[in-house]
Design a protein around this motif. Structure first.
Motif, PDB file in Angstrom:
ATOM      1  N   LEU A 244       1.112  -1.155  -0.049  1.00  0.00           N
ATOM      2  CA  LEU A 244      -0.235  -0.092   0.478  1.00  0.00           C
ATOM      3  C   LEU A 244       0.886   1.202  -0.207  1.00  0.00           C
ATOM      4  O   LEU A 244       0.302   2.075   0.019  1.00  0.00           O
ATOM      5  CB  LEU A 244      -0.638   0.014   1.200  1.00  0.00           C
ATOM      6  N   ASN A 245       2.170   1.323   0.365  1.00  0.00           N
ATOM      7  CA  ASN A 245       2.877   2.350   0.030  1.00  0.00           C
ATOM      8  C   ASN A 245       3.082   3.041   1.104  1.00  0.00           C
ATOM      9  O   ASN A 245       2.772   4.756   0.829  1.00  0.00           O
ATOM     10  CB  ASN A 245       2.954   3.197  -1.714  1.00  0.00           C
ATOM     11  N   MET A 246       2.305   2.720   2.381  1.00  0.00           N
ATOM     12  CA  MET A 246       2.534   3.007   3.628  1.00  0.00           C
ATOM     13  C   MET A 246       3.175   2.942   4.711  1.00  0.00           C
ATOM     14  O   MET A 246       4.169   2.155   4.612  1.00  0.00           O
ATOM     15  CB  MET A 246       1.045   3.312   3.879  1.00  0.00           C
ATOM     16  N   ASN A 247       3.939   4.053   5.491  1.00  0.00           N
ATOM     17  CA  ASN A 247       4.187   4.047   6.594  1.00  0.00           C
ATOM     18  C   ASN A 247       4.258   3.382   8.048  1.00  0.00           C
ATOM     19  O   ASN A 247       2.653   3.217   7.700  1.00  0.00           O
ATOM     20  CB  ASN A 247       5.456   5.634   6.726  1.00  0.00           C
ATOM     21  N   SER A 248       4.666   3.373   8.768  1.00  0.00           N
ATOM     22  CA  SER A 248       4.338   2.305   9.706  1.00  0.00           C
ATOM     23  C   SER A 248       3.175   3.456  10.597  1.00  0.00           C
ATOM     24  O   SER A 248       2.144   3.200  11.286  1.00  0.00           O
ATOM     25  CB  SER A 248       5.205   1.821  11.105  1.00  0.00           C
ATOM     26  N   ILE A 249       3.368   4.835  10.811  1.00  0.00           N
ATOM     27  CA  ILE A 249       2.369   5.420  11.434  1.00  0.00           C
ATOM     28  C   ILE A 249       0.507   5.553  10.454  1.00  0.00           C
ATOM     29  O   ILE A 249      -0.076   5.324  11.420  1.00  0.00           O
ATOM     30  CB  ILE A 249       2.824   7.217  11.053  1.00  0.00           C
ATOM     31  N   GLU A 250       0.825   5.585   8.918  1.00  0.00           N
ATOM     32  CA  GLU A 250      -0.234   5.822   8.666  1.00  0.00           C
ATOM     33  C   GLU A 250      -0.961   4.611   8.376  1.00  0.00           C
ATOM     34  O   GLU A 250      -2.146   4.099   8.693  1.00  0.00           O
ATOM     35  CB  GLU A 250       0.337   5.906   7.283  1.00  0.00           C
ATOM     36  N   LEU A 251      -0.112   3.070   8.325  1.00  0.00           N
ATOM     37  CA  LEU A 251      -0.752   2.015   8.585  1.00  0.00           C
ATOM     38  C   LEU A 251      -1.370   1.897  10.037  1.00  0.00           C
ATOM     39  O   LEU A 251      -2.563   0.852  10.433  1.00  0.00           O
ATOM     40  CB  LEU A 251       0.090   0.313   9.245  1.00  0.00           C
TER      41      LEU A 251
END
Length: 491
Positions: A244-251
């Motif tokens: 999803l091309n997300m960092n850990s904070i977004e996830l």
């Protein structure tokens, strides 16, 4: 070729009264009142003197010797003085709380549940919402059929084709599959959100699509549920971040949004319909280092044999002439008197057995009851207590399986004090509950981003002197309902 031969066998059979006593011993305090009321209703020769005085003080039992003469409280004139529960409770299928213990108890029919009053049921709620929608008669009946076909958790697991057939055969409503689908979509807009879903994925999507469509977190949560639900449930967060091309904070925001959803929308009542009302059968208090055990006063009802029935029997028995009806009356009255005497003695024996068993447990686990620290629990199996009180193992099993004790440190089920022994490196035997407590502390204090695997937990225990195998650690973790390390991982 047919043959006849004689065989001599020893068979052990329980009489109806013996079976009744076994059941009476298993009855917890919360159900004893009901059992006594049933007996009072069935037997007019039995009377309860405590109905007018319900607040009697509890019987004190401080540090008593199980062999104390006070245990013999039966009436000297009773023909049931030789009533011996040990003969009644011989049972080969015994639980030892260390190997063959059955978590479900002894008898299916004995596990009665307390009725819980609720204002309106899940299905009544849905029906009320359906009543508010302007529908023609056909659609209304389709809606009723769908609601009636939902499972208790709110899911529809029957195929649409089956619903169409049911409407045709049982209600004479000729509907197309598409019409049923349309009504299902309508019911999926009802509260609670997610109701009428056919899969977990559909349930979560219904709930997410009712949220703010412009919220980017909600949009990404819908994307995860639609395309990566398996990775989400298995907590493969690294794969999700890459896909999803997300960092850990977004996830983390997306995961938290999904975790807020209700996977079982039908379970909306906060009241647990299977919960039991717990009334402790015993109380243990600490009087300056001396433990005092008391039996709940409800276990000691004031029962007696009806005097009027005794006088009636004496009158009939002395009658000079007896016809058939009088003989039947004498037999009936004697049967009721015998039954009342037996029940009173059985209640007394129940009290004595409960006190004897609990006192032995208290003495065996004295340090735990003083401190409340589970690490002070000694390894204990049913045989340890049975040997102390001179009763059969099955007697201890029936007492421990359904009784509670209230202490200064909480209320406990008696069977929770029984545990296996584990040997430390120093050769000392400790309870497996001590190991479980250490495991619980280790897992509770772990870094949730890197939870401890079973191998690591095994190493920690070995460092503390508990030389047990990894599979044993896994078994204890499962008994405590703690998932594997991967499923404990958090972002």
């Amino acid at each position: 070729m047919l043959k006849q031969n004689l065989q001599q066998k020893l068979l052990q059979k329980l009489s109806p009264q013996q079976i009744q006593f076994i059941k009476l011993l298993q009855v917890p305090t919360v159900s004893l009142d009901t059992r006594i009321k049933e007996e009072l209703e069935e037997n007019p020769a039995l009377e309860d003197l405590s109905l007018t005085n319900m607040n009697e003080p509890e019987e004190q039992y401080p540090d008593r010797d199980p062999d104390d003469d006070d245990y013999s409280s039966n009436d000297d004139n009773s023909e049931y003085d030789e009533f011996n529960i040990d003969d009644y409770l011989q049972d080969d299928s015994v639980n030892d709380y260390g190997s063959r213990y059955d978590q479900n108890g002894d008898d299916e029919e004995d596990r009665k549940e307390m009725p819980i009053a609720i204002q309106s049921s899940f299905f009544e709620n849905l029906q009320a919402q359906l009543d508010l929608v302007p529908l023609d008669d056909k659609d209304f009946r389709i809606g009723q059929q769908i609601i009636g076909s939902l499972d208790d958790d709110g899911y529809l697991r029957r195929p649409i084709m089956s619903l169409t057939d049911d409407l045709a055969f049982s209600q004479n409503v000729m509907a197309e599959d598409e019409e049923v689908e349309e009504m299902l979509k309508l019911i999926q807009t009802f509260d609670p959100p997610g109701v009428g879903a056919r899969t977990l994925q559909e349930c979560l999507l219904i709930q997410l699509r009712r949220k703010d469509a412009n919220d980017p977190i909600v949009k990404k949560a819908i994307l995860v549920v639609e395309n990566y639900l398996e990775e989400f449930t298995r907590k493969h967060y690294d794969k999700l971040e890459k896909s999803l091309n997300m960092n850990s904070i977004e996830l983390r925001g997306v995961v938290n949004e999904i975790l807020k959803l209700n996977p079982k929308p039908g379970d909306t009542n906060e009241v647990n319909t299977k919960q039991h009302q717990v009334i402790p059968d015993f109380h243990i208090t600490n009087n300056d280092g001396t433990l005092i055990l008391t039996l709940n006063a409800k276990n000691a009802p004031e029962l007696r044999v009806s005097r009027s029935y005794q006088e009636m029997f004496e009158h009939y028995d002395k009658a000079s002439q007896r016809d058939k009806k009088l003989k039947e009356a004498v037999q009936f009255v004697k049967q009721k008197l015998d039954s009342a005497k037996w029940f009173i003695d059985a209640i007394k024996q129940r009290q004595q057995t409960l006190l004897k068993t609990m006192n032995a447990i208290m003495q065996y686990q004295y340090e735990f009851f003083l401190s409340g620290d589970e690490r002070n629990l000694r390894p204990m199996i049913l045989k340890d207590i049975a040997d102390r009180i001179g009763m059969d193992i099955s007697t201890v099993s029936r007492v421990a399986n359904s009784k509670y004790v209230q202490t200064e440190h909480g209320t406990f089920l008696l069977k929770s004090f029984f545990s296996e022994a584990i040997q430390t490196e120093s050769g000392e035997e400790v309870s497996n509950k001590e190991v479980k407590k250490i495991l619980e502390e280790c897992i509770g204090g772990e870094d949730k981003r890197h939870p401890l695997a079973d191998e690591k937990l095994t190493e920690i225990l070995k460092e503390r002197g508990y030389n047990i195998a990894r599979r044993t650690v896994a078994k204890y973790r499962e008994q405590m309902n703690i998932p594997v390390a991967r499923l404990r991982k958090e972002l």
